[in-house]
Design a protein around this motif. Structure first.
Motif, mmCIF file in Angstrom:
data_model
loop_
_atom_site.group_PDB
_atom_site.id
_atom_site.type_symbol
_atom_site.label_atom_id
_atom_site.label_comp_id
_atom_site.label_asym_id
_atom_site.label_seq_id
_atom_site.Cartn_x
_atom_site.Cartn_y
_atom_site.Cartn_z
ATOM 1 N N ASP A 167 -23.626 1.195 54.079
ATOM 2 C CA ASP A 167 -24.255 -0.113 53.991
ATOM 3 C C ASP A 167 -23.276 -1.112 53.418
ATOM 4 O O ASP A 167 -22.136 -0.779 53.044
ATOM 5 C CB ASP A 167 -25.547 -0.058 53.185
ATOM 6 C CG ASP A 167 -25.334 0.360 51.739
ATOM 7 O OD1 ASP A 167 -24.245 0.102 51.181
ATOM 8 O OD2 ASP A 167 -26.263 0.940 51.142
ATOM 9 N N SER A 168 -23.735 -2.361 53.330
ATOM 10 C CA SER A 168 -22.862 -3.452 52.896
ATOM 11 C C SER A 168 -22.550 -3.399 51.411
ATOM 12 O O SER A 168 -21.682 -4.144 50.944
ATOM 13 C CB SER A 168 -23.516 -4.796 53.236
ATOM 14 O OG SER A 168 -24.807 -4.885 52.646
ATOM 15 N N HIS A 169 -23.211 -2.537 50.639
ATOM 16 C CA HIS A 169 -22.918 -2.357 49.216
ATOM 17 C C HIS A 169 -21.963 -1.199 48.989
ATOM 18 O O HIS A 169 -21.864 -0.692 47.871
ATOM 19 C CB HIS A 169 -24.213 -2.136 48.440
ATOM 20 C CG HIS A 169 -25.100 -3.333 48.434
ATOM 21 N ND1 HIS A 169 -26.414 -3.295 47.994
ATOM 22 C CD2 HIS A 169 -24.887 -4.620 48.808
ATOM 23 C CE1 HIS A 169 -26.957 -4.505 48.111
ATOM 24 N NE2 HIS A 169 -26.041 -5.319 48.593
ATOM 25 N N GLN A 170 -21.312 -0.773 50.048
ATOM 26 C CA GLN A 170 -20.329 0.306 50.001
ATOM 27 C C GLN A 170 -20.958 1.642 49.602
ATOM 28 O O GLN A 170 -20.301 2.496 49.010
ATOM 29 C CB GLN A 170 -19.176 -0.050 49.034
ATOM 30 C CG GLN A 170 -18.395 -1.269 49.485
ATOM 31 C CD GLN A 170 -17.218 -1.555 48.574
ATOM 32 O OE1 GLN A 170 -17.131 -1.036 47.467
ATOM 33 N NE2 GLN A 170 -16.310 -2.389 49.067
ATOM 34 N N ASN A 171 -22.217 1.819 49.937
ATOM 35 C CA ASN A 171 -22.848 3.131 49.807
ATOM 36 C C ASN A 171 -22.675 3.882 51.113
ATOM 37 O O ASN A 171 -22.679 3.286 52.196
ATOM 38 C CB ASN A 171 -24.340 2.983 49.493
ATOM 39 C CG ASN A 171 -24.570 2.324 48.143
ATOM 40 O OD1 ASN A 171 -23.942 2.688 47.153
ATOM 41 N ND2 ASN A 171 -25.463 1.331 48.120
ATOM 42 N N TYR A 172 -22.539 5.192 51.043
ATOM 43 C CA TYR A 172 -22.400 5.991 52.243
ATOM 44 C C TYR A 172 -23.398 7.145 52.176
ATOM 45 O O TYR A 172 -23.925 7.486 51.112
ATOM 46 C CB TYR A 172 -20.980 6.560 52.376
ATOM 47 C CG TYR A 172 -20.637 7.561 51.294
ATOM 48 C CD1 TYR A 172 -20.948 8.925 51.460
ATOM 49 C CD2 TYR A 172 -20.017 7.162 50.114
ATOM 50 C CE1 TYR A 172 -20.655 9.835 50.473
ATOM 51 C CE2 TYR A 172 -19.736 8.079 49.123
ATOM 52 C CZ TYR A 172 -20.049 9.418 49.291
ATOM 53 O OH TYR A 172 -19.770 10.337 48.319
ATOM 54 N N SER A 173 -23.658 7.729 53.307
ATOM 55 C CA SER A 173 -24.534 8.899 53.358
ATOM 56 C C SER A 173 -24.149 9.747 54.559
ATOM 57 O O SER A 173 -23.628 9.241 55.557
ATOM 58 C CB SER A 173 -26.000 8.482 53.464
ATOM 59 O OG SER A 173 -26.251 7.809 54.686
ATOM 60 N N ALA A 174 -24.386 11.034 54.440
ATOM 61 C CA ALA A 174 -24.157 11.977 55.533
ATOM 62 C C ALA A 174 -25.142 13.120 55.356
ATOM 63 O O ALA A 174 -25.509 13.472 54.232
ATOM 64 C CB ALA A 174 -22.724 12.486 55.533
ATOM 65 N N GLY A 175 -25.569 13.684 56.468
ATOM 66 C CA GLY A 175 -26.553 14.755 56.366
ATOM 67 C C GLY A 175 -26.664 15.557 57.632
ATOM 68 O O GLY A 175 -26.118 15.192 58.679
ATOM 69 N N ALA A 176 -27.380 16.673 57.535
ATOM 70 C CA ALA A 176 -27.633 17.541 58.677
ATOM 71 C C ALA A 176 -28.973 18.223 58.473
ATOM 72 O O ALA A 176 -29.400 18.463 57.332
ATOM 73 C CB ALA A 176 -26.525 18.577 58.833
ATOM 74 N N SER A 177 -29.658 18.502 59.576
ATOM 75 C CA SER A 177 -30.938 19.203 59.503
ATOM 76 C C SER A 177 -31.069 20.134 60.703
ATOM 77 O O SER A 177 -30.433 19.913 61.738
ATOM 78 C CB SER A 177 -32.110 18.213 59.485
ATOM 79 O OG SER A 177 -32.219 17.533 60.718
ATOM 80 N N ALA A 178 -31.876 21.169 60.524
ATOM 81 C CA ALA A 178 -32.118 22.133 61.594
ATOM 82 C C ALA A 178 -33.537 22.657 61.475
ATOM 83 O O ALA A 178 -34.051 22.848 60.361
ATOM 84 C CB ALA A 178 -31.115 23.285 61.518
ATOM 85 N N SER A 179 -34.174 22.866 62.629
ATOM 86 C CA SER A 179 -35.527 23.419 62.673
ATOM 87 C C SER A 179 -35.520 24.654 63.551
ATOM 88 O O SER A 179 -34.878 24.667 64.611
ATOM 89 C CB SER A 179 -36.527 22.398 63.235
ATOM 90 O OG SER A 179 -36.613 21.265 62.405
ATOM 91 N N TYR A 180 -36.241 25.667 63.097
ATOM 92 C CA TYR A 180 -36.349 26.891 63.890
ATOM 93 C C TYR A 180 -37.780 27.397 63.844
ATOM 94 O O TYR A 180 -38.389 27.457 62.770
ATOM 95 C CB TYR A 180 -35.407 27.979 63.386
ATOM 96 C CG TYR A 180 -35.322 29.156 64.339
ATOM 97 C CD1 TYR A 180 -34.465 29.127 65.434
ATOM 98 C CD2 TYR A 180 -36.124 30.275 64.167
ATOM 99 C CE1 TYR A 180 -34.394 30.179 66.333
ATOM 100 C CE2 TYR A 180 -36.066 31.340 65.060
ATOM 101 C CZ TYR A 180 -35.201 31.294 66.136
ATOM 102 O OH TYR A 180 -35.154 32.331 67.017
#
Length: 823
Positions: free
Chosen positions: A612-625
């Protein structure tokens, strides 16, 4: 006369004899030992020979099933089959009982439909078929009460739960490292036509633990009045009053029992999540929805259908910051056809708490509620009345179609409420709703106006212990005077509109609502605008904007987002890449990108990243079985300040005497347990494969006619099915049980040679029991499908010569050709 039992093998023998006898008036019984009387199956004029059969049943030319048929000596004597209601249901024969009432034998408890002029019941001994010919007008509708299946006795526990754990990586102004979790259980105990059910949920967060129940009741469906009798804790259901929870007894109509009707209404909730966030939606103090969403725009269109009353939407991000918004809900009553009606009768005590420990602590007194909606020739009338020793309310409304001008409804309510401090409030409420399809592309889904006078009070919000200040009046223990403000902040008027329009390639929808309050100059308001389109080769684009204003002050918020989803394929698996940009006045501009794929019926996954413009970052992953016994999901995300681990599970446990304990991922209220005994890997209606015991579970919808059909692809070649489908109409919360019958067939592939080694050409094979086993092809191959292993086989060639061979050395179901010498 001795009773004859027709087994599969014996039926073939008797069929052959019966066919050869034809219609002879006399029959030589010399070959019969122990009797000089001709058996009924061999006598002329006997339509229904006494015995036990396995018959293929058809109705007006359409096969309905294969079921056991017991023909009694009395049936044979009367030349009429007497069939019980249970047998008719299992065979798929449903007619209107009132039409055939004069054929019902009360003493034996069965119908003799063949006595009805215009009805035929034809039994063929040679083909083992029973054909019914019934006029269409006399047949029951597909979801007629005569078809209802209340299921079997059993216990069902459907559950779902989710959790999220936030770990602060550095100080961010908020701290929320507590493990947050939410779980719900829907329990049902089925005993005959009665169901004891309970909806419970529990949550855990930094502010404590809670446990509550929304419904705890014993209920049964009553077909004669198209309604349900409910005893315990439930919710009222009326068009004119706000609904509330209560303990008591209710008798209410069930629109799902009609052939086709709306199944409930719930708004679509949209917004933008700045981080991985939990969204909780409540109505009337009870949680109806809870979900963890990733950063970026969200759209919740799977909310449990709700009733009248505002939805409170709480969004909590991974730092613990919470925002709360409110969605006013006002549904347009459906028009009823002439003669149709909805009703609700309830007696009990209002329950203001969903905690089990507060079940009988309510001091609100006993109320009586009655409502009736009735469809006239062109108008639907709505009436309701609520009586209490200190509260009374009544309402009346109409819903009127206007042809090409749409439809509208109008209603007026009046209430009178008494309070402990000798204060009485009286008032009225009036509402107007309008809906219209302007063109095939433009739809005014709802236009609503509601006005409430200062003194109007809904029973759901009436609290007799509430105090109101007046000019010059001093409260006990207080040293100051209050000005008259008892009506300040109460709802005054509300406007709401929803409009949608479809262009050739673009769908557009917009909504607006405004709520004003007494003695307040500022009103609350909200608006949304969204558009979607498809471009190129499956690329979809979605735009949305939202406006919100709070009546109690604060800065108005404006937000918007745009997203694009692009399909592509990797290794034959379809993927979608979605990129989005979102921004709001009170927040930062954020950028998110995610890729997701559904690998197969069980597994799907996604990965995402954003900033975002406030220099925050995010990363993620998800899986369903989806396991056979449980549905699972796991997700992990990381931002500048927080790491989050979340997950969810759902499924159900079903226990019945017929099936034992079954764990399955299916968690619906109404289910079917289907069995193909001890045969795994077979599916029905797209279900998961049967387990090692041959059981699987299907999702069903109450009162919705459904055909449960087997997928023959995975049925072993040695299995001969006796039935391939069942038609069912389950009641709400029923546990339907169906077992597909079959016979294990012994298959042999033989190449026959004579005593000199030459290949036999043509001829027929007969077992030692006299059963025809097959015919020899030109290349000497004999295919035999038998229920039992043969001991001895005789071959009769086309020239009349015979040869024999022993069946003992033959190997069954090998799929290979076995060389045999016939001597």
């Amino acid at each position: 006369m001795k009773r004859i039992i027709i087994t599969p093998a014996l039926s073939l023998i008797t069929t052959g004899i019966y066919a050869s006898v034809g219609y002879a008036s006399e029959f030589n019984t010399a070959f019969l030992q122990g009797t000089s009387e001709v058996p009924s199956i061999l006598r002329e004029g006997v339509r229904y020979p006494a015995g036990h059969y396995y018959a293929d049943v058809s109705l007006n030319g359409n096969k309905t099933g294969r079921v056991p048929l017991a023909v009694s000596l009395e049936d044979e004597k009367n030349n009429q089959l007497c069939l019980s209601p249970e047998w008719l249901q299992n065979a798929g024969i449903f007619f209107k009982p009132e039409i055939y009432q004069d054929t019902f034998d009360k003493g034996r408890g069965c119908y003799m439909p063949g006595r009805k002029p215009g009805t035929e019941v034809n039994f063929s001994l040679t083909s083992q078929t029973l054909e019914f010919v019934i006029p269409q007008a006399w047949l029951a509708d597909k979801n007629d009460a005569t078809r209802w299946d209340y299921g079997i006795n059993g216990l069902r526990l459907a559950y779902s739960g989710n959790f999220n754990k936030n770990i602060q990586t550095r100080h961010a102004g908020y701290s929320n490292d507590t493990l947050n979790s939410y779980g719900t259980v829907n329990a049902g105990l089925n005993l005959g036509r009665w169901v004891l059910s309970a909806d419970m949920n529990a949550s855990r967060n930094a502010w404590g633990n809670t446990f509550s129940t929304n419904n705890l009741m014993l209920s049964t469906a009553i077909s004669q009045i198209r309604g349900d009798l409910q005893i315990g804790r439930s919710q009222t259901r009326t068009e004119l009053f706000q609904d509330f929870g209560f303990y008591g007894v209710a008798l209410r109509s069930n629109s799902n029992m009609r052939p086709w009707s709306a199944r409930g209404y719930a708004p679509v909730v949209t917004g933008v999540a700045s981080t991985t966030s939990r969204i909780t939606i409540t109505q009337g103090g009870y949680t109806v929805y809870s979900r963890v969403v990733p950063p970026g725009p969200y759209r919740l269109d799977d909310i449990t259908p709700v009733s009248n009353g505002n939805l409170v939407v709480s969004v909590e991000d991974n730092s613990g910051k919470k925002t709360v918004s409110e969605y006013p809900v006002a549904t347009l009553p459906s028009l009823l056809r002439p003669g149709e009606f909805n009703y609700n009768l309830a007696v009990g005590k209002r329950s203001d708490s969903s905690d089990v420990k507060d079940a009988f602590r309510s001091d609100s007194g006993v109320f009586t509620l009655g409502s009736l909606d009735y469809g006239l020739a062109s108008t639907t009338l709505n009436t309701a009345m609520l009586l209490h020793s200190r509260y009374q309310a009544a309402g009346m409304g109409i819903t009127q179609p206007l042809g090409k001008w749409g439809a509208f409804s109008a209603s007026v309510n009046a209430s009178k409420a008494a309070y402990d401090h000798e204060d009485t409030r009286s008032g009225v409420s009036a509402s107007f709703k309008y809906a219209k399809n302007f063109t095939s592309r433009t739809d005014l889904q709802l236009l609503t106006y509601r006005y409430q006078s200062p003194g109007y009070t809904e029973f759901s919000s009436w609290h007799p212990g509430e105090r109101f200040s007046r000019p010059g009046y001093r409260f006990d223990g207080e040293d100051q005077y209050y000005r008259y403000s008892s009506f300040s902040g109460r709802e005054k008027a509300r406007y709401e509109a929803r409009l949608s329009h479809s262009f050739d390639a673009v769908s557009l929808s917009t909504s607006y609502w405004q709520q004003s309050y007494w003695n307040r100059t500022r009103s609350a308001a909200g608006a949304s605008l969204s558009a979607s389109t498809m471009v190129g080769n499956g690329i979809s684009v979605f735009l949305s904007s939202n406006y919100a204003r709070n009546a109690w002050g604060g800065r108005d918020d404006i937000s918007g987002s745009v997203s694009m989803s692009i399909p592509f394929s990797i290794g034959g698996v379809n993927h979608y890449n979605t990129a989005s940009v979102s921004s709001s006045r009170n927040g930062a501009t954020s950028f998110n990108n995610s890729t997701s794929a559904t690998v197969n019926d069980r597994f799907n996954y996604s990965v995402s990243a954003g900033s975002d413009s406030h220099q925050n970052y995010s990363a993620g992953a998800s899986a369903s079985y989806a396991f056979d016994r449980i549905q699972t999901n796991m997700a992990v995300s990381r931002s500048r300040d927080t790491s989050t681990l979340s997950g969810s599970v759902s499924g159900s446990a079903i226990a019945t005497a017929e099936t034992g304990l079954i764990l399955t991922k299916e968690s619906s209220d109404t289910v079917a347990v289907v069995r193909l005994k001890d045969i795994p890997g077979v599916t029905f209606n797209g279900s998961l494969p049967t387990n090692s015991k041959g059981n699987t579970v299907l999702y069903l919808t109450g009162y919705n006619p459904t055909s449960i059909s087997i997928n023959p692809e995975n049925v072993p070649d040695t299995t001969e099915l006796l039935n391939t489908s069942f038609d069912v109409v389950p009641t709400d919360r029923a546990i339907i049980y169906r077992e597909f019958a079959f016979q294990n067939v012994k298959r042999y592939i033989l190449r026959l040679r004579d005593s000199t080694g030459e290949i036999l050409t043509g001829g027929s094979a007969v077992t030692e029991q006299g059963l025809t086993a097959g015919y020899i092809s030109n290349n000497g191959v004999l295919l035999m499908n038998l229920l039992a292993a043969p001991e001895h086989i005789t071959i009769t060639r086309e020239n009349g010569k015979k040869c024999e061979f022993s069946g003992t050395p033959l190997k069954e179901n090998t799929g290979k050709v076995q060389e045999i010498r016939c001597e």
